[in-house]
Write an enzyme that holds these catalytic residues in place. Sequence first.
Site, PDB file in Angstrom:
ATOM      1  N   SER A 166       0.832  -1.207   0.000  1.00 16.34           N
ATOM      2  CA  SER A 166       0.000   0.000   0.000  1.00 16.34           C
ATOM      3  C   SER A 166       0.870   1.262   0.000  1.00 16.34           C
ATOM      4  O   SER A 166       2.024   1.240   0.419  1.00 16.34           O
ATOM      5  CB  SER A 166      -0.896   0.015   1.240  1.00 16.34           C
ATOM      6  OG  SER A 166      -1.739  -1.112   1.254  1.00 16.34           O
TER       7      SER A 166
HETATM    8  N1  SAH Z   1      -0.696  -4.321   4.051  1.00 18.53           N
HETATM    9  C1  SAH Z   1      -0.183  -4.887   2.839  1.00 18.53           C
HETATM   10  C2  SAH Z   1      -1.250  -4.758   1.764  1.00 18.53           C
HETATM   11  C3  SAH Z   1      -1.079  -5.748   0.708  1.00 18.53           C
HETATM   12  S1  SAH Z   1      -2.356  -5.732  -0.519  1.00 18.53           S
HETATM   13  C4  SAH Z   1       1.069  -4.170   2.389  1.00 18.53           C
HETATM   14  O1  SAH Z   1       1.142  -2.950   2.535  1.00 18.53           O
HETATM   15  O2  SAH Z   1       1.964  -4.823   1.840  1.00 18.53           O
HETATM   16  C5  SAH Z   1      -3.613  -6.707   0.200  1.00 18.53           C
HETATM   17  C6  SAH Z   1      -3.236  -8.074   0.659  1.00 18.53           C
HETATM   18  O3  SAH Z   1      -4.443  -8.722   1.087  1.00 18.53           O
HETATM   19  C7  SAH Z   1      -2.645  -8.965  -0.429  1.00 18.53           C
HETATM   20  O4  SAH Z   1      -1.444  -9.502   0.030  1.00 18.53           O
HETATM   21  C8  SAH Z   1      -3.712 -10.021  -0.649  1.00 18.53           C
HETATM   22  O5  SAH Z   1      -3.177 -11.282  -1.040  1.00 18.53           O
HETATM   23  C9  SAH Z   1      -4.373 -10.079   0.713  1.00 18.53           C
HETATM   24  N2  SAH Z   1      -5.734 -10.646   0.711  1.00 18.53           N
HETATM   25  C10 SAH Z   1      -6.693 -10.502  -0.245  1.00 18.53           C
HETATM   26  N3  SAH Z   1      -7.799 -11.160   0.113  1.00 18.53           N
HETATM   27  C11 SAH Z   1      -7.545 -11.741   1.330  1.00 18.53           C
HETATM   28  C12 SAH Z   1      -8.302 -12.566   2.213  1.00 18.53           C
HETATM   29  N4  SAH Z   1      -9.545 -12.956   1.930  1.00 18.53           N
HETATM   30  N5  SAH Z   1      -7.717 -12.960   3.375  1.00 18.53           N
HETATM   31  C13 SAH Z   1      -6.445 -12.580   3.681  1.00 18.53           C
HETATM   32  N6  SAH Z   1      -5.687 -11.813   2.878  1.00 18.53           N
HETATM   33  C14 SAH Z   1      -6.219 -11.395   1.713  1.00 18.53           C
END
Ligand code: SAH
Length: 213
Positions: A64
């Site tokens: 993000s």
């Molecule tokens: N906080 C992280 C955001 C990553 S993007 C950062 O800054 O790196 C969102 C993340 O949510 C991704 O890694 C994706 O694989 C995960 N995600 C999507 N759907 C999900 C679910 N149902 N349960 C757990 N994680 C999920």
Amino acid sequence: MRDTTKHQGLRNQLATTLQEKGITDANVLDAVRKIPRHLFIDSSFEAHAYQDKAFPIAADQTISHPYTVAFQSQVLEVEEGEKILEIGTGSGYQTAVLLELKAEVYTIERQHELFKKTSMFLPKLGYRPKRFVFGDGYKGLPDEAPFDKVIVTAGAPFVPKPLLAQLKVGGKLLIPVGDGEQVMTLFIRKSPLEFEKHELGDFRFVPMLKKKN
Ligand code: SAH
């Protein structure tokens, strides 16, 4: 894994940029000054790691924007020792911020590649969540509930009921809700049956998906 005074200088500048964009929580700004974000992304993006930008990580996901991470962290008003559930570990950058804020963090990721990579990587930097979970964030983590705070870092098409149910009274759920663009939505549990809802502006996240089996 190298962290230099040049990186430190860029982090200080990033913290100033975030302050100009409205981040006021000193502990959140300190976490941004401290965490080597360039190590959380592919080295080909290293030169841009301290700009307020999102980048691809593994499995078609993104780390993000620093502003988004700082904003969510500030809204949560994290206090030392609080039990926090994070949905969407991704690169682990938000996880590291929560740990710098001295929370006890439980984090769930549904992409196995990212779960594996980040659960190996974070401890190398000294960041140790209470639990890394490979699973479906829609279900929360009932065996560890209730939580003081729940933070969702993927765009949710609707608000999963288990996440509200797993909050302590007084607890907060912060979740971007919507398809395409999301409204950052804060729920505060006022009593076992009552929730207060606040809408905090538009953001854009990768979608929260159902677990792949
Ligand atoms: N906080 C992280 C955001 C990553 S993007 C950062 O800054 O790196 C969102 C993340 O949510 C991704 O890694 C994706 O694989 C995960 N995600 C999507 N759907 C999900 C679910 N149902 N349960 C757990 N994680 C999920």
